[in-house]
Design an enzyme around this catalytic site. Sequence first.
Site, PDB file in Angstrom:
ATOM      1  N   GLU A  36      38.315  24.618  -4.431  1.00 37.00           N
ATOM      2  CA  GLU A  36      37.645  24.199  -5.662  1.00 37.00           C
ATOM      3  C   GLU A  36      38.639  23.837  -6.763  1.00 37.00           C
ATOM      4  OE1 GLU A  36      34.449  25.856  -8.976  1.00 37.00           O
ATOM      5  OE2 GLU A  36      35.279  27.200  -7.477  1.00 37.00           O
ATOM      6  N   ASP A  37      39.720  24.607  -6.870  1.00 35.77           N
ATOM      7  CA  ASP A  37      40.584  24.499  -8.050  1.00 35.77           C
ATOM      8  C   ASP A  37      41.961  23.891  -7.786  1.00 35.77           C
ATOM      9  OD1 ASP A  37      38.612  25.631  -9.642  1.00 35.77           O
ATOM     10  OD2 ASP A  37      39.275  27.666  -9.195  1.00 35.77           O
TER      11      ASP A  37
END
Length: 697
Positions: A76-77
Site C-alpha cells: 500500500e505504502d
Amino acid sequence: MLRQYELVERVKEYAPEADEALLNRAYVYTVQKHGTQKRASGDPYFSHPVEVAGLMTELKLDQQAIITALLHDTVEDTLATIEEIEKLFGTDIARLVDGVTKLSKIEVMTENERAAENLRKFLLAMSEDLRVLLVKLADRLHNMRTLHFIKNPDKRKRIARETMDIYAPLAERVGMYEYMREMQLLAFEQLEPEGYATITGRLAQIRSQEGGQVDAIALAIKQALAEADIQVEVTGREKHPYSIWRKMAERHVTFEQITDIMAFRVLTETPDDCYRALGVLHQHWQMIPGRFKDYISTPKSNGYQSLHTALIYENSMRMEVQIRTREMHRLNEFGLAAHWAYKQGGTRPDGQVGWLRDLIEIVDASHDAEELLEHTKLAIYQDRIFAFTPKGRLHQLPKGSTAVDFAYAVHTDLGNAAVGAKINGRHVPLRTQLTNGDVVEVIKSTSSEPQLSWLGFVVTGKARAAIRRAVRAKEHQEIATIGSKLFDAIAGQLPTRIGKKAIEAAVRRLELRDEEDLMFAIGSARLSDREVMEALVPGSTAELPDDPDWTRSEVSISIKGLTPGMGFELADCCHPVPGDRIVGLRRPDHKVEVHTIDCLTLANGVDADWLDLSWGSRTTGAVGRLRLVLYNRPGTLADVTQTFATNRANVVNIQVIHRDEPFGTYEVDLEVADLAHLTRIIGTLRASQAVAEAERI
C-alpha cells in the site's frame, strides 16, 4: 522498537524450527522499502510493522504470520508489489499480505463506500485464513496506541469510531478480550474525551481513598476458598472505564449509581473447582439475583468459558466475580489466537467457522456500501442470547432477536419460508423477541416469501441481508412484468410480427443476459422505445421523427431506497424536487410514484406499499410548479422570465389560468436543481415589482 535480532529471538523461543534467514530477509525488506517514510509521531515508518510483528510474537503465531505483519503495509505504502513478495517470500505469505493490505483510496467513492469495500475484501480474505484477521487486529491496536500523534481531530475521531464499530467487536468475536478492551479504551478517549476524563478521574479518586481495599477483598475471597480446600489465584481491579460508561448510558444512571465498580477474577485448576468455588462464594456472601451466567456449560460462540456472578460485600458494596480455570483464562484473553495451530494443509481452529460463514453470506447479499456496513455491524453485535431448536441444537443470537432472526440463523431457506413460530410449545407471532433458553420451532410454507415489513423488527445482519435480497428479487420480477406490457406496445408499432428469434437476436444486440433482463431494462426505463425497436428490427426507426416521443432524455435524478433500475416517476400532484422529504407509493405493475411527505393525495395510497425514500447524488432537472399572480401591465411577463434566466432556471411550461383587469394568474413548470434553488427563485419573484403573489403548488 524491536531490533532485528530481538524479533528473531522471540520467534525462536517458541518456534525453534522457524526459518531465521527468512525472518531476517523480511525485516530488512520492510526497512528498505519504507526507507525514510515517517509516521505522525516522527518515528520511522518501519517501526510500525516491526511493532505489529512484535504483537504477533506475544500471541506465539507462526513465522508466516510474523512475516505478514512485517510486510503488511509495503504494497500500500511503497513500490513493492504482491508479485515481488510472492517471488521473495512464497505464495502463502503473498496471499496473507494481499488479504491484510487495504484497498488504495478511490477518490470517487464516498467515505462509507471506501470503508465498505475495505471491509468486504478483509472479510473475504479472513474467511480463507484467520491469520489475516489476527494481523489486522494487531495493526489496528498499534495504530490506536499512536493515534494521539495525529493532529487532525476529525481524522482521530473517524479512526476511533471505525475501531469501536468494527475492530473491537471483531476482536471480541474471536475471543481476543485484551485487544478488545484496549481498543475500546483508546477509542473511548477520542470519542468521549470528557466522559473518559471524568470516569478515569473518579476511578483514580476511589483508588486513592480506598487504598488497598481491592487487595483486601481479593485476600478475603482467597481465604474463604482456602478454608474449603480450593487452591486459587485471585486478582482484582476496577471495571473497564468504557464498560462503566456504556452501563451509565444504557441504564441512564450517574457514576455514583454504578454499584459494581470492583471486579475480581478467580483462577482454579479444574472445571470442578470452578463450580465448587462458586458454591462457597454464594454461601459466604449474598449473591445478586439475575446476575449469574454459566459460560462453562454453554460457551460463547468465540469459545469463551467462565462463570460470572455478582456478590454483595461489606457495607452493601457490590462486586463482580469471574471464575475460570487457568487454561480457560489463557484462551479467553487471546481467543483463537491462543490456540492457533496452523498445520500443513491449512486447517483452521474450531469455533470460527459458523459466524464467519454468516459474515461471508452477508458480503454476498449486501447490495451497497451502507447495507454492508449495517449488516456487518449487526453480525458482530456483542450482547448475546441462547436459543435452541426442538432437537436441542444451540444458536447464539444478538439480544432482541426474534423468531425470524432465529429462522435465518438456522438456515436462509428456513427464514425465507417462515410463516409462524412456536416458542416453548406456544404459538407466537414471528416478531416475538426471544429470551435465554427458549426452544424455537419455525413453521414454514413452500408458498411463503419474506415480507418487507420484517425489516422493522429483525436485528441480525444475516436476516436483514437475506430479506432485502429476496425483496429485491421480487421487485425485479415486478419491474420485468411491467416491461413485458410495455414491450407488447412497442412491438405493436413495428411493421412485422415479433417472434422468439427476433427477441433472442435483440437480447444479443443489446448485450443483455436473457429475455427477462430485456423486460427489466424496458420496465426500468433503461431502454427507450426507439432502442428496443431498432434492436428487434434493425433499420425500423430510420423514418421515425427525432422528437421527444422517440428519444429518451438523460436521467438527471436518482432516488435512494429503490432497487437499482426500478422505474419511478415524480408525482404531478406535488412536483417534488431534491431537498423535499419524499415517500414512494408502489403498486403492482406500476412505476413507483414519488411524492412530497405532505402531499394531500398520499391519503389515496392506502392500497400501495409505502417506501421510505431520499434523494440520490444527481440533483438536477426536477420540475417544480409555481402559481404566479402578475400585475396586468406591459412587460411584467418579460420581467418574470428574465428572473428565471438570471437564476438559471429553465421554463418547461407556462399556462394562463385566468385574467382579470388588474391581474393575471399563471402556472409555471420550472426546471430547478433543488429545493434551495426553487426557494431562492420564489424569494426573488416576491421582491419583484411585476409580481403580486408567488407560491409553490
